[in-house]
Design an enzyme around this catalytic site. Sequence first.
Site, PDB file in Angstrom:
ATOM      1  N   ASN A 100       4.121 -18.535 -34.346  1.00 41.00           N
ATOM      2  CA  ASN A 100       5.487 -18.550 -34.875  1.00 41.00           C
ATOM      3  C   ASN A 100       5.694 -19.890 -35.570  1.00 41.00           C
ATOM      4  O   ASN A 100       5.941 -20.907 -34.923  1.00 41.00           O
ATOM      5  CB  ASN A 100       6.498 -18.344 -33.743  1.00 41.00           C
ATOM      6  CG  ASN A 100       7.893 -18.052 -34.254  1.00 41.00           C
ATOM      7  OD1 ASN A 100       8.160 -18.214 -35.438  1.00 41.00           O
ATOM      8  ND2 ASN A 100       8.778 -17.636 -33.360  1.00 41.00           N
ATOM      9  N   LYS A 142     -27.752 -19.166 -36.534  1.00 40.42           N
ATOM     10  CA  LYS A 142     -27.392 -20.044 -37.651  1.00 40.42           C
ATOM     11  C   LYS A 142     -25.963 -19.721 -38.055  1.00 40.42           C
ATOM     12  O   LYS A 142     -25.586 -18.550 -38.113  1.00 40.42           O
ATOM     13  CB  LYS A 142     -28.324 -19.784 -38.841  1.00 40.42           C
ATOM     14  CG  LYS A 142     -28.303 -20.893 -39.901  1.00 40.42           C
ATOM     15  CD  LYS A 142     -29.144 -22.079 -39.469  1.00 40.42           C
ATOM     16  CE  LYS A 142     -29.546 -23.002 -40.587  1.00 40.42           C
ATOM     17  NZ  LYS A 142     -30.524 -24.007 -40.093  1.00 40.42           N
ATOM     18  N   ARG A 167      17.497 -15.581 -38.312  1.00 41.59           N
ATOM     19  CA  ARG A 167      16.645 -16.762 -38.475  1.00 41.59           C
ATOM     20  C   ARG A 167      15.562 -16.450 -39.502  1.00 41.59           C
ATOM     21  O   ARG A 167      15.386 -15.312 -39.926  1.00 41.59           O
ATOM     22  CB  ARG A 167      16.008 -17.144 -37.137  1.00 41.59           C
ATOM     23  CG  ARG A 167      15.060 -16.082 -36.607  1.00 41.59           C
ATOM     24  CD  ARG A 167      14.240 -16.615 -35.428  1.00 41.59           C
ATOM     25  NE  ARG A 167      13.333 -15.568 -34.941  1.00 41.59           N
ATOM     26  CZ  ARG A 167      12.411 -15.758 -34.022  1.00 41.59           C
ATOM     27  NH1 ARG A 167      12.259 -16.928 -33.436  1.00 41.59           N
ATOM     28  NH2 ARG A 167      11.597 -14.771 -33.658  1.00 41.59           N
ATOM     29  N   GLN A 190       7.216 -10.555 -30.831  1.00 43.51           N
ATOM     30  CA  GLN A 190       6.533  -9.551 -30.026  1.00 43.51           C
ATOM     31  C   GLN A 190       6.793  -8.144 -30.550  1.00 43.51           C
ATOM     32  O   GLN A 190       5.859  -7.350 -30.717  1.00 43.51           O
ATOM     33  CB  GLN A 190       6.995  -9.648 -28.553  1.00 43.51           C
ATOM     34  CG  GLN A 190       6.409 -10.812 -27.777  1.00 43.51           C
ATOM     35  CD  GLN A 190       7.247 -12.083 -27.829  1.00 43.51           C
ATOM     36  OE1 GLN A 190       8.051 -12.281 -28.753  1.00 43.51           O
ATOM     37  NE2 GLN A 190       7.066 -12.961 -26.855  1.00 43.51           N
ATOM     38  N   THR A 227     -33.865 -21.283 -36.795  1.00 46.87           N
ATOM     39  CA  THR A 227     -32.591 -20.935 -37.424  1.00 46.87           C
ATOM     40  C   THR A 227     -32.728 -20.993 -38.949  1.00 46.87           C
ATOM     41  O   THR A 227     -32.009 -20.303 -39.666  1.00 46.87           O
ATOM     42  CB  THR A 227     -31.446 -21.843 -36.938  1.00 46.87           C
ATOM     43  OG1 THR A 227     -31.695 -23.189 -37.327  1.00 46.87           O
ATOM     44  CG2 THR A 227     -31.303 -21.776 -35.417  1.00 46.87           C
ATOM     45  N   ASP A 228     -33.674 -21.783 -39.430  1.00 47.49           N
ATOM     46  CA  ASP A 228     -33.942 -21.792 -40.871  1.00 47.49           C
ATOM     47  C   ASP A 228     -34.460 -20.432 -41.341  1.00 47.49           C
ATOM     48  O   ASP A 228     -34.105 -19.972 -42.432  1.00 47.49           O
ATOM     49  CB  ASP A 228     -34.958 -22.898 -41.188  1.00 47.49           C
ATOM     50  CG  ASP A 228     -35.091 -23.141 -42.672  1.00 47.49           C
ATOM     51  OD1 ASP A 228     -34.155 -23.715 -43.257  1.00 47.49           O
ATOM     52  OD2 ASP A 228     -36.114 -22.744 -43.248  1.00 47.49           O
ATOM     53  N   HIS A 268       7.694 -22.156 -36.975  1.00 47.98           N
ATOM     54  CA  HIS A 268       9.139 -22.314 -36.945  1.00 47.98           C
ATOM     55  C   HIS A 268       9.683 -23.028 -38.184  1.00 47.98           C
ATOM     56  O   HIS A 268       9.125 -24.013 -38.644  1.00 47.98           O
ATOM     57  CB  HIS A 268       9.541 -23.106 -35.698  1.00 47.98           C
ATOM     58  CG  HIS A 268       9.006 -22.519 -34.425  1.00 47.98           C
ATOM     59  ND1 HIS A 268       9.404 -21.301 -33.934  1.00 47.98           N
ATOM     60  CD2 HIS A 268       8.064 -22.969 -33.556  1.00 47.98           C
ATOM     61  CE1 HIS A 268       8.763 -21.040 -32.809  1.00 47.98           C
ATOM     62  NE2 HIS A 268       7.929 -22.032 -32.558  1.00 47.98           N
TER      63      HIS A 268
END
Lengths: 283, 283, 283, 283
Positions: free
Chosen positions: D246, D12, D177, D220, D57-58, D248
């Site tokens: 990244n 679930k 930058r 990196q 799943t309940d 930009h």
Amino acid sequence: MASKLSANSYGKSDVRLTKVVREGKTHHLAEYSVNVQLTGDFSPAYLDGDNRKVIATDSIKNTVYVVAKENKFASAEDFGILLANHFPNFYKQVKSATVEITEARWKRIKVKGKPHPHAFVNGGTEVHTCTVFVPKKGKPPVIHGGVRDLQVIKTTNSAWKDFWTDRYRTLKDTSDRIFGTSVTATWEYGTLDADFAKCTEAIRAALLETFAVHPSLGVQQTMYEMGTVALAAVPEIKNINFRLPNKHRIPFNLDPFGLKFEGDIFVWTDEPYGDITAFIERE
Amino acid sequence: MASKLSANSYGKSDVRLTKVVREGKTHHLAEYSVNVQLTGDFSPAYLDGDNRKVIATDSIKNTVYVVAKENKFASAEDFGILLANHFPNFYKQVKSATVEITEARWKRIKVKGKPHPHAFVNGGTEVHTCTVFVPKKGKPPVIHGGVRDLQVIKTTNSAWKDFWTDRYRTLKDTSDRIFGTSVTATWEYGTLDADFAKCTEAIRAALLETFAVHPSLGVQQTMYEMGTVALAAVPEIKNINFRLPNKHRIPFNLDPFGLKFEGDIFVWTDEPYGDITAFIERE
Amino acid sequence: MASKLSANSYGKSDVRLTKVVREGKTHHLAEYSVNVQLTGDFSPAYLDGDNRKVIATDSIKNTVYVVAKENKFASAEDFGILLANHFPNFYKQVKSATVEITEARWKRIKVKGKPHPHAFVNGGTEVHTCTVFVPKKGKPPVIHGGVRDLQVIKTTNSAWKDFWTDRYRTLKDTSDRIFGTSVTATWEYGTLDADFAKCTEAIRAALLETFAVHPSLGVQQTMYEMGTVALAAVPEIKNINFRLPNKHRIPFNLDPFGLKFEGDIFVWTDEPYGDITAFIERE
Amino acid sequence: MASKLSANSYGKSDVRLTKVVREGKTHHLAEYSVNVQLTGDFSPAYLDGDNRKVIATDSIKNTVYVVAKENKFASAEDFGILLANHFPNFYKQVKSATVEITEARWKRIKVKGKPHPHAFVNGGTEVHTCTVFVPKKGKPPVIHGGVRDLQVIKTTNSAWKDFWTDRYRTLKDTSDRIFGTSVTATWEYGTLDADFAKCTEAIRAALLETFAVHPSLGVQQTMYEMGTVALAAVPEIKNINFRLPNKHRIPFNLDPFGLKFEGDIFVWTDEPYGDITAFIERE
């Protein structure tokens, strides 16, 4: 320094309804997200925490399901009319009700070429929308239909040129560009007795076909033509309102690589986008 | 205390390419979002900021457009093969390349019943996916195709019963429920020479038809049947991998309102959802 | 059957601007998404494809960056005023301009407890909003500030009881519930000369503190109190408008497991949600 | 042609838990989205629709709430350990269990400068993540912690130069930058007895501070430094895995307007983005 409550409204949003109508082996499926907003005599709740006239939003939610259960309806618009009338009719303290519905476009799966009686596939981002506003008990509802996020693109037959030039302009004229958009349109019905589902399909077809064939000199011009054709095709509507984002496809600069742009390689973008509106009425 | 770089990769993601192929008056349109990831001799960039062997991700982006410009290809898979081979072939320092492509499902707009030569409408959330992995220069690529967010629903012919009972169970057995899901599947090709576009459509049809007609005892069983039918229909693929969310439609409790649930009124939900996977191979 | 163009506007949306102001070693960072909408003498573009008076949306985008470059401003509101005035001042054919700005909440990263001069971390979903409307050249702008998606929750000191009872009610009274919401509020300035950034912080603090300490009898009452306190705290604003979704936390039913709910275990939900609005003015 | 089921799992996902711990007047709040995936003896459900060993799943969802109710825990990791152990311990037919938790970062609202005992504000998109994998009953769990969507930006002290040059390169070297990213990192614990909440905060601080002060020669290099500092700061972890987009910020071209770029006016973008990964271990 004192303050006053100048306006208020409340309701429940995103009530998610699935309704299955079983007609023998053939099932009909509708899935809606429903918003309800009410105005009326609710200021004591704001001013004093006096909730005695407030219908809990949980009860509003229950009402959506009960009205869906107890009634037959042929379209989201018809359901919206039933629901929007219910609130001012049932509650003295309610003045107006606005019901907004968003409907998924489920289509039957084809098995060996034939539509399946109970299995469906979803058309995706595009949804059908409608809004029903009942201003007061006994007043006729104001009904809008619409389409949202109907994505279309044409790879030619679209120009953008001869526009204003000044210090801020860097864009060049072009006689042949890609025109891509995601159509959001709403229209107002002039009658309560329309076959809303049929009108929706006719307007949608008019929008798609006009977009495809119109020799476009700009989003503005194509939008106006789309509205004009839709109004001509469906007498049941009084006006149509558009908001078209211009989802730009930008020619990729191939010069640095010794290659030539031939209307073939573009960057598709989400933003920024031109954002064009118009409200078009029957004359 | 020292650390070491045990693995690394890099690339450019969500490179958005529109390619138009003009065949006389008929235009062909492809729109991709492309991810490229490379491995190779790049540890100096991490360890010392020595970028001399690093191909800028901006250059990777440029490459996507240039390869699209300089080549003809019939499918996203064919483009992926060209692009994934390019990197280890062109750069000594690149070992492996992985190219992931997501493709929008543009379909021609019909005008007076006929597909238009240059105008398209988008089928929505559903996308075609593919991944091409070239492990090393000269090695054959590993090619996966796929479909993502193909939304389907069936309103009957689906049961969920006889499952495990213990302290934590509150769900009752049901012989007739709604089964809705959003199909994400990937499959591996056993050949480089497939007609990928045709295979994609055949697998998609097999998935849709099997979903529609299978008498379902559970998501698990229907998923396995969908995989078995797809493998039988398309010999070009070796295996198929599924992840199916069970997008529950929960019966709305009508008891407090003196009304009876007749398989008709449900709450549609996004979460929580059953989340079922399988990997199915040809025996 | 003929149609007419009753209203129109256009512009550029989601223009994404980063501006860095370098004051020695200390950098100031602003990141905006800007929408511009214009009205004016543009009907020939719609009716005849005559674009001669149309300023391309690309030029509008360029203008956003150029105005950002050529001016100093202390807040999004101040930038909005400059930009919204520009269009009717510079272009004869423009009547009104509306500028909407959404601003990310970047905060300085703390390094050894001290705010860093040029590194920032983002506060997330919450954004600052503002709208500046210049109805006509020379007219004073109408300025709204706002906050969107400010998520708050309180785990007690919130009741919901004594509300309307009828067939549709299933919710019980509660004296102690969780109250969670995502505040969207806008307020109108009564002056052009406010220190907008300071006002924004003061209103935000008033909203947060009032939410925290108010003994809540309902979303409506707490909303009104939040508005009243904000109006009292910041004389520069004339009114405040709220839309508060009630993001319900639903007690998990522990009865089937022989356990007792003690205000401790809840399901958090996105939908459906109560949706409450108010418009509060200075008296 | 036959097929076989080579692997399967189910569970679930997006189980939404709010837990309030009331310690006198001070309340502690945790909100999780929980995914559980199980492997084991479930192939009959796929092959024959035989669900007898399948835990619905309940029921899995119910278990999440019951385990939250019946236990005290100090962190998402501690809750994950309890929950992941439960399934192979309680069910003979379960082999492995994987529990993934996403946790919202609620922080106390400050009222008059002091943290409020029961009112909280959300830091936004950033979430805390963890995964606990129990491979088999009685085996020790494998525990990962993490952070997702921690958005950071620095406006200087970041270069990108001296990288590979060839036909596809158009980007110029830059010594200054903007470096913006949204940190997603996961780390593996080497012990079950860590104070996980304290470790999470220490790693988060190490990531933020290193990002702020590192003279960056590339994503990196900064990523590797962030990992090295985190490993040094928190001996409880064995390794750390990064994926850094990244995001930009592209200098806006001011040349056409007779203006000069001075590191001040940028376009912020979501796509395409550089996509950099590393796996860093203790040596």
